[in-house]
Design an enzyme around this catalytic site. Structure first.
Site, PDB file in Angstrom:
ATOM      1  CG  ASP A 129     -17.976   4.652  -5.218  1.00  0.00           C
ATOM      2  OD1 ASP A 129     -18.843   4.915  -4.369  1.00  0.00           O
ATOM      3  OD2 ASP A 129     -16.901   4.098  -4.942  1.00  0.00           O
ATOM      4  CD  GLU A 180     -25.648   7.961  -6.463  1.00  0.00           C
ATOM      5  OE1 GLU A 180     -25.100   7.655  -5.388  1.00  0.00           O
ATOM      6  OE2 GLU A 180     -26.586   8.782  -6.529  1.00  0.00           O
ATOM      7  CG  HIS A 183     -23.621   4.246  -4.869  1.00  0.00           C
ATOM      8  ND1 HIS A 183     -23.297   5.565  -5.118  1.00  0.00           N
ATOM      9  CD2 HIS A 183     -22.440   3.572  -4.819  1.00  0.00           C
ATOM     10  CE1 HIS A 183     -21.978   5.687  -5.208  1.00  0.00           C
ATOM     11  NE2 HIS A 183     -21.434   4.493  -5.034  1.00  0.00           N
TER      12      HIS A 183
END
Length: 293
Positions: free
Chosen positions: A106, A130, A272
């Site tokens: 992220d 992700e 995610h």
């Protein structure tokens, strides 16, 4: 798959960075190259709790809480990406880390890739999942989250949702994990943001996502590190899940072809927060990959 642990069995460590205290996990042997775990929004080092134990027997594992998040101090900042860059750069220097292996996710991926592009000689490997990449149009943003994130990026509406209603913690986070998060896990993620005044970073991050050309400065920065990644021979380990969010299976396949020296690992079902769906596979694959670096 073994049961996913909810505990956080790590002693707290703190270092002063730019006048504020940043919290971090620090376990494992001191010799060899340390592994630096970087989380994103709205998480903390807690995200890595079930992955670090696979790596710590052989490598020093360091997992900071980004400034304003987790157990780190919460200064009065705008929490732009550049603010996080300043604090993370200073954190790495404060700990005297010469070389690192990055494990990133992220917004931790954007921070890690950006640092690696600026310090390529100090990076021995990058494991990612992700990660933040340019999203050319909203049509390429996952349909189940499209209206929500468009609302997050609408000035007054976004602040009402994230600052006042805590929608990123209570909605976006659990909706991006395949399994139901337990109340114990949710309480760990809630703890740093119980007061609305502390939720500024949670609002800022979705407004910095490089979607449909905006914001232009972040799009340019992310495109620059993506170009670097496609040229760099640094060993890469990419984890992906199905259906994924930022890195769906089709994108993972493209990256496997286009990124040099990149191994990919299918974790199975995942959205995610892959670390919350299959941490043992992620941890064991990182531990297996590290000796070759």
């Amino acid at each position: 798959m073994s049961e996913i642990g909810t505990g956080f069995p790590f002693d707290p460590h703190y270092v002063e960075v730019l006048g504020e205290r940043m919290h971090y996990v620090d376990v494992g042997p001191r010799d060899g190259t340390p592994v630096l775990f970087l989380h994103g929004n709205p998480t903390s080092s807690y995200l890595w709790r079930n992955i670090i134990p696979h790596v710590a027997p052989s490598h020093r594992c360091i997992a900071p809480d980004l400034i304003g998040m987790g157990k780190s101090d919460k200064p009065d900042l705008d929490y732009f990406f550049d603010d996080h860059v300043r604090y993370l750069d200073a954190f790495i220097e404060a700990l005297g880390l010469e070389e690192v292996v990055l494990v990133i996710h992220d917004w931790g991926s954007a921070l890690g890739f950006h640092w690696a592009k600026r310090n390529p000689e100090r990076v021995k490997g990058i494991a990612c999942m992700e990660f933040i990449r340019p999203i050319p149009t909203w049509d390429e943003w996952p349909e189940f989250a499209r209206e929500t994130f468009q609302a997050f990026r609408t000035a007054d509406v976004g602040r009402e949702l994230i600052i006042d209603q805590n929608a990123f913690i209570e909605g976006a986070l659990p909706k991006c994990v395949v399994r139901p998060l337990t109340e114990v896990e949710m309480d760990h993620y809630r703890e740093p943001f119980l007061k609305p005044v502390d939720r500024e970073p949670l609002w800022r991050f979705p407004n910095e996502l490089p979607i449909a050309g905006e914001p232009a400065n972040i799009v340019a920065l992310v495109e620059a590190y993506m170009n670097w990644l496609h040229q760099s021979p640094v060993p890469k380990l990419l984890f992906w899940g199905t259906p994924g969010v930022l890195i769906p299976p089709a994108e993972a396949a493209r990256l496997a072809e286009s990124l040099p020296n990149c191994k990919t690992v299918d974790i199975g079902p995942g959205l995610h927060y892959l670390q919350e769906d299959n941490p043992d596979l992620i941890g064991s694959e990182i531990a297996r990959w590290l000796p070759a670096l």
